[in-house]
Design a protein around this motif. Structure first.
Motif, PDB file in Angstrom:
ATOM      1  N   LEU A 229       0.812  -1.222   0.000  1.00 47.01           N
ATOM      2  CA  LEU A 229       0.000   0.000   0.000  1.00 47.01           C
ATOM      3  C   LEU A 229       0.841   1.266   0.000  1.00 47.01           C
ATOM      4  CD1 LEU A 229      -2.495  -1.272   2.728  1.00 47.01           C
ATOM      5  CD2 LEU A 229      -2.908  -1.183   0.262  1.00 47.01           C
ATOM      6  N   THR A 230       2.010   1.183  -0.621  1.00 46.41           N
ATOM      7  CA  THR A 230       2.928   2.318  -0.595  1.00 46.41           C
ATOM      8  C   THR A 230       2.428   3.521  -1.388  1.00 46.41           C
ATOM      9  OG1 THR A 230       4.137   1.296  -2.436  1.00 46.41           O
ATOM     10  CG2 THR A 230       4.976   0.910  -0.200  1.00 46.41           C
ATOM     11  N   GLN A 231       1.371   3.331  -2.178  1.00 51.69           N
ATOM     12  CA  GLN A 231       0.824   4.472  -2.914  1.00 51.69           C
ATOM     13  C   GLN A 231       0.080   5.440  -2.003  1.00 51.69           C
ATOM     14  OE1 GLN A 231      -0.376   1.369  -2.877  1.00 51.69           O
ATOM     15  NE2 GLN A 231      -2.325   1.174  -3.934  1.00 51.69           N
ATOM     16  N   TYR A 232      -0.213   4.989  -0.774  1.00 49.33           N
ATOM     17  CA  TYR A 232      -0.903   5.839   0.192  1.00 49.33           C
ATOM     18  C   TYR A 232       0.079   6.358   1.233  1.00 49.33           C
ATOM     19  CZ  TYR A 232      -4.977   3.443  -1.758  1.00 49.33           C
ATOM     20  OH  TYR A 232      -5.908   2.921  -2.612  1.00 49.33           O
ATOM     21  N   ASP A 233      -0.050   7.625   1.601  1.00 50.13           N
ATOM     22  CA  ASP A 233       0.781   8.193   2.656  1.00 50.13           C
ATOM     23  C   ASP A 233       0.390   7.597   4.002  1.00 50.13           C
ATOM     24  OD1 ASP A 233       2.265   9.831   1.000  1.00 50.13           O
ATOM     25  OD2 ASP A 233       0.859  11.498   1.149  1.00 50.13           O
ATOM     26  N   LYS A 234       1.310   7.709   4.939  1.00 45.49           N
ATOM     27  CA  LYS A 234       1.092   7.176   6.282  1.00 45.49           C
ATOM     28  C   LYS A 234       0.455   8.235   7.170  1.00 45.49           C
ATOM     29  CE  LYS A 234       3.813   5.214  10.115  1.00 45.49           C
ATOM     30  NZ  LYS A 234       5.171   4.805  10.529  1.00 45.49           N
ATOM     31  N   ILE A 235      -0.499   7.814   7.991  1.00 52.63           N
ATOM     32  CA  ILE A 235      -1.113   8.714   8.961  1.00 52.63           C
ATOM     33  C   ILE A 235      -1.170   7.985  10.300  1.00 52.63           C
ATOM     34  CG2 ILE A 235      -3.532   8.037   8.537  1.00 52.63           C
ATOM     35  CD1 ILE A 235      -4.247  11.025   8.712  1.00 52.63           C
ATOM     36  N   GLU A 236      -0.764   8.662  11.366  1.00 52.83           N
ATOM     37  CA  GLU A 236      -0.720   8.042  12.690  1.00 52.83           C
ATOM     38  C   GLU A 236      -1.700   8.746  13.620  1.00 52.83           C
ATOM     39  OE1 GLU A 236       3.871   8.228  12.788  1.00 52.83           O
ATOM     40  OE2 GLU A 236       3.313   6.500  14.015  1.00 52.83           O
ATOM     41  N   LEU A 237      -2.400   7.953  14.429  1.00 52.63           N
ATOM     42  CA  LEU A 237      -3.375   8.476  15.370  1.00 52.63           C
ATOM     43  C   LEU A 237      -2.882   8.277  16.790  1.00 52.63           C
ATOM     44  CD1 LEU A 237      -6.672   7.073  13.795  1.00 52.63           C
ATOM     45  CD2 LEU A 237      -5.562   9.255  13.351  1.00 52.63           C
ATOM     46  N   ASN A 238      -3.330   9.147  17.680  1.00 53.69           N
ATOM     47  CA  ASN A 238      -2.986   9.008  19.085  1.00 53.69           C
ATOM     48  C   ASN A 238      -3.576   7.729  19.661  1.00 53.69           C
ATOM     49  OD1 ASN A 238      -1.540  11.429  19.260  1.00 53.69           O
ATOM     50  ND2 ASN A 238      -3.424  12.611  19.536  1.00 53.69           N
ATOM     51  N   ASP A 239      -2.935   7.205  20.688  1.00 52.69           N
ATOM     52  CA  ASP A 239      -3.297   5.904  21.244  1.00 52.69           C
ATOM     53  C   ASP A 239      -4.753   5.809  21.680  1.00 52.69           C
ATOM     54  OD1 ASP A 239      -0.707   5.253  20.767  1.00 52.69           O
ATOM     55  OD2 ASP A 239      -0.094   5.093  22.877  1.00 52.69           O
ATOM     56  N   GLU A 240      -5.319   6.925  22.156  1.00 51.60           N
ATOM     57  CA  GLU A 240      -6.695   6.863  22.683  1.00 51.60           C
ATOM     58  C   GLU A 240      -7.729   6.570  21.595  1.00 51.60           C
ATOM     59  OE1 GLU A 240      -5.736  11.393  22.494  1.00 51.60           O
ATOM     60  OE2 GLU A 240      -4.686   9.536  23.023  1.00 51.60           O
ATOM     61  N   ASN A 241      -7.300   6.655  20.342  1.00 48.73           N
ATOM     62  CA  ASN A 241      -8.240   6.394  19.243  1.00 48.73           C
ATOM     63  C   ASN A 241      -8.258   4.929  18.811  1.00 48.73           C
ATOM     64  OD1 ASN A 241      -9.156   9.198  18.530  1.00 48.73           O
ATOM     65  ND2 ASN A 241      -6.954   9.468  18.251  1.00 48.73           N
ATOM     66  N   LYS A 268      -6.964   8.825   0.691  1.00 48.11           N
ATOM     67  CA  LYS A 268      -6.802   7.578   1.437  1.00 48.11           C
ATOM     68  C   LYS A 268      -5.411   7.517   2.052  1.00 48.11           C
ATOM     69  CE  LYS A 268     -10.202   4.696  -0.926  1.00 48.11           C
ATOM     70  NZ  LYS A 268     -10.447   3.420  -1.653  1.00 48.11           N
ATOM     71  N   PHE A 269      -5.323   6.885   3.235  1.00 46.51           N
ATOM     72  CA  PHE A 269      -4.061   6.778   3.962  1.00 46.51           C
ATOM     73  C   PHE A 269      -3.881   5.382   4.533  1.00 46.51           C
ATOM     74  CE2 PHE A 269      -4.941  11.299   4.073  1.00 46.51           C
ATOM     75  CZ  PHE A 269      -3.689  11.892   3.963  1.00 46.51           C
ATOM     76  N   ARG A 270      -2.615   5.027   4.758  1.00 46.03           N
ATOM     77  CA  ARG A 270      -2.303   3.868   5.596  1.00 46.03           C
ATOM     78  C   ARG A 270      -2.410   4.346   7.032  1.00 46.03           C
ATOM     79  NH1 ARG A 270       3.209   2.932   5.004  1.00 46.03           N
ATOM     80  NH2 ARG A 270       3.419   4.758   3.673  1.00 46.03           N
ATOM     81  N   VAL A 271      -3.260   3.700   7.827  1.00 49.11           N
ATOM     82  CA  VAL A 271      -3.554   4.175   9.179  1.00 49.11           C
ATOM     83  C   VAL A 271      -2.820   3.321  10.216  1.00 49.11           C
ATOM     84  CG1 VAL A 271      -5.373   4.661  10.860  1.00 49.11           C
ATOM     85  CG2 VAL A 271      -5.823   4.967   8.408  1.00 49.11           C
ATOM     86  N   TYR A 272      -2.157   3.999  11.161  1.00 48.12           N
ATOM     87  CA  TYR A 272      -1.424   3.340  12.242  1.00 48.12           C
ATOM     88  C   TYR A 272      -1.871   3.912  13.578  1.00 48.12           C
ATOM     89  CZ  TYR A 272       1.643   1.868   8.429  1.00 48.12           C
ATOM     90  OH  TYR A 272       2.128   1.343   7.257  1.00 48.12           O
ATOM     91  N   CYS A 273      -1.917   3.045  14.581  1.00 44.24           N
ATOM     92  CA  CYS A 273      -2.254   3.477  15.933  1.00 44.24           C
ATOM     93  C   CYS A 273      -1.641   2.484  16.917  1.00 44.24           C
ATOM     94  CB  CYS A 273      -3.768   3.551  16.108  1.00 44.24           C
ATOM     95  SG  CYS A 273      -4.298   4.341  17.637  1.00 44.24           S
ATOM     96  N   MET A 274      -1.069   2.987  18.002  1.00 47.44           N
ATOM     97  CA  MET A 274      -0.407   2.143  18.998  1.00 47.44           C
ATOM     98  C   MET A 274       0.623   1.217  18.334  1.00 47.44           C
ATOM     99  SD  MET A 274      -3.430   1.191  21.749  1.00 47.44           S
ATOM    100  CE  MET A 274      -2.257   0.331  22.807  1.00 47.44           C
ATOM    101  N   ASP A 275       1.390   1.790  17.418  1.00 51.03           N
ATOM    102  CA  ASP A 275       2.456   1.067  16.716  1.00 51.03           C
ATOM    103  C   ASP A 275       1.954  -0.114  15.896  1.00 51.03           C
ATOM    104  OD1 ASP A 275       4.455   2.764  17.743  1.00 51.03           O
ATOM    105  OD2 ASP A 275       4.504   1.596  19.607  1.00 51.03           O
ATOM    106  N   SER A 276       0.663  -0.104  15.547  1.00 50.30           N
ATOM    107  CA  SER A 276       0.093  -1.188  14.753  1.00 50.30           C
ATOM    108  C   SER A 276      -0.509  -0.640  13.466  1.00 50.30           C
ATOM    109  CB  SER A 276      -1.014  -1.913  15.533  1.00 50.30           C
ATOM    110  OG  SER A 276      -0.493  -2.530  16.687  1.00 50.30           O
ATOM    111  N   PHE A 277      -0.399  -1.428  12.404  1.00 45.27           N
ATOM    112  CA  PHE A 277      -1.051  -1.067  11.146  1.00 45.27           C
ATOM    113  C   PHE A 277      -2.516  -1.456  11.249  1.00 45.27           C
ATOM    114  CE2 PHE A 277      -2.209  -2.632   6.778  1.00 45.27           C
ATOM    115  CZ  PHE A 277      -2.417  -1.364   6.239  1.00 45.27           C
ATOM    116  N   ILE A 278      -3.404  -0.493  11.088  1.00 45.08           N
ATOM    117  CA  ILE A 278      -4.841  -0.733  11.255  1.00 45.08           C
ATOM    118  C   ILE A 278      -5.514  -1.075   9.930  1.00 45.08           C
ATOM    119  CG2 ILE A 278      -7.006   0.195  12.168  1.00 45.08           C
ATOM    120  CD1 ILE A 278      -4.764  -0.078  14.240  1.00 45.08           C
ATOM    121  N   GLY A 279      -5.136  -0.349   8.876  1.00 45.64           N
ATOM    122  CA  GLY A 279      -5.771  -0.578   7.584  1.00 45.64           C
ATOM    123  C   GLY A 279      -5.774   0.685   6.744  1.00 45.64           C
TER     124      GLY A 279
END
Length: 299
Positions: A229-241, A268-279
């Motif tokens: 999924l490298t065509q999508y930029d990475k976006i990171e969310l705070n842990d509480e989410n 569209k983005f690659r979504v990460y939270c709590m050091d995990s790839f979410i989708g």
């Protein structure tokens, strides 16, 4: 067990045959390839395992790179060495003629798919119709040749590298170049050297995969599914989410991002939270506020 295996497909086996090999050795049903590679060709064939099968579609549109050999002077019904010779002509061309011919096939071009292909006509594959002696009219399709480099010219053989878009038939490219030169040509060698980030130098043989399975080291050869999924930029969310986003919910983009990202509606983005790839998430507008809504949860 979720991830992608960069397989070095040998010649003489179909892409579905590779899938069957992985299923058997990993003892898993959920396995899929990321676009077929001709049985007579060798090279890179990324195989998705487990939940990674949900991202296999994203690799279909990626650029692919091949090393191929064009043999001039003969035309085969399959456009490669496996077919029957249907035309022959003398090869009376200079090296400069070959270079000029190759130059004409760079960039956006139109290519007519071969009869010996897996494309369907009224529910039947074209190669099945071809074996019955039938020829169906095919419309030329727009493809892109990003890079086309001649490596060596020796006699009637031309070794070259090509980077191309989805839907490109390298054997048809060889056939077209042969005709451009006023003779004939067919593809005598094909090796896929790269699919997006997956390269042949890092691809694993059947023996290496079988050995990893027998020694319970499959996790060592599985690549993370977000590599597709490298065509999508990475976006990171705070842990509480984490709970909301992992359940497919939406979160406001106000004060929730760890990293500063530029975004627009429906991006569209690659979504990460709590050091995990979410989708995969998509930017949506709710009541005049930007939110990130999960489009595909891949946990």
């Amino acid at each position: 067990m979720n991830g992608i295996i960069n397989v070095l497909k040998p010649t003489g086996i179909t892409s579905h045959g590779v899938v069957s090999f992985i299923r058997k050795n990993l003892n898993m049903k959920k396995v899929g390839h990321t676009g077929t590679l001709d049985p007579n060709a060798a090279g890179v064939l990324p195989i998705c395992v487990g939940k990674a099968t949900k991202v296999s579609q994203f690799l279909l549109d990626k650029k692919k790179r091949y090393r191929a050999e064009l043999t001039l002077g003969k035309e085969t019904d399959t456009q490669d060495k496996s077919g029957n010779v249907i035309n022959e002509a003398k090869v009376n061309v200079k090296e400069s003629d070959i270079i000029k011919a190759f130059d004409k096939f760079r960039g956006n071009i139109f290519q007519t798919p071969p009869m010996f292909s897996a494309l369907k006509h009224k529910g039947k594959k074209l190669y099945e119709l071809a074996r019955e002696g039938k020829t169906i009219e095919r419309k030329p399709r727009k493809i892109t040749i990003y890079d086309l480099d001649i490596l060596n010219i020796e006699g009637n053989k031309v070794l070259f590298d090509v980077e191309c878009s989805k839907g490109t038939y390298v054997r048809t490219l060889c056939d077209d170049i042969g005709k451009e030169l006023g003779t004939y040509g067919y593809m005598s060698v094909l090796i896929r050297t790269k699919v997006d980030m997956f390269e042949i130098d890092e691809a694993l043989t059947f023996e290496e995969i079988k050995e990893a399975a027998e020694s319970n080291r499959i996790d060592d050869i599985l690549l993370p599914m977000d590599m597709a999924l490298t065509q999508y930029d990475k976006i990171e969310l705070n842990d509480e989410n984490y709970k909301i986003i992992s359940n497919g919910g939406r979160v406001s983009l106000r004060n929730t991002l760890i990293t500063n990202n530029q975004f627009n509606l429906n991006d569209k983005f690659r979504v990460y939270c709590m050091d995990s790839f979410i989708g995969i998430g998509i930017i949506k507008d709710y009541e005049n506020n930007y939110y990130l809504k999960m489009d595909k949860v891949l946990l």
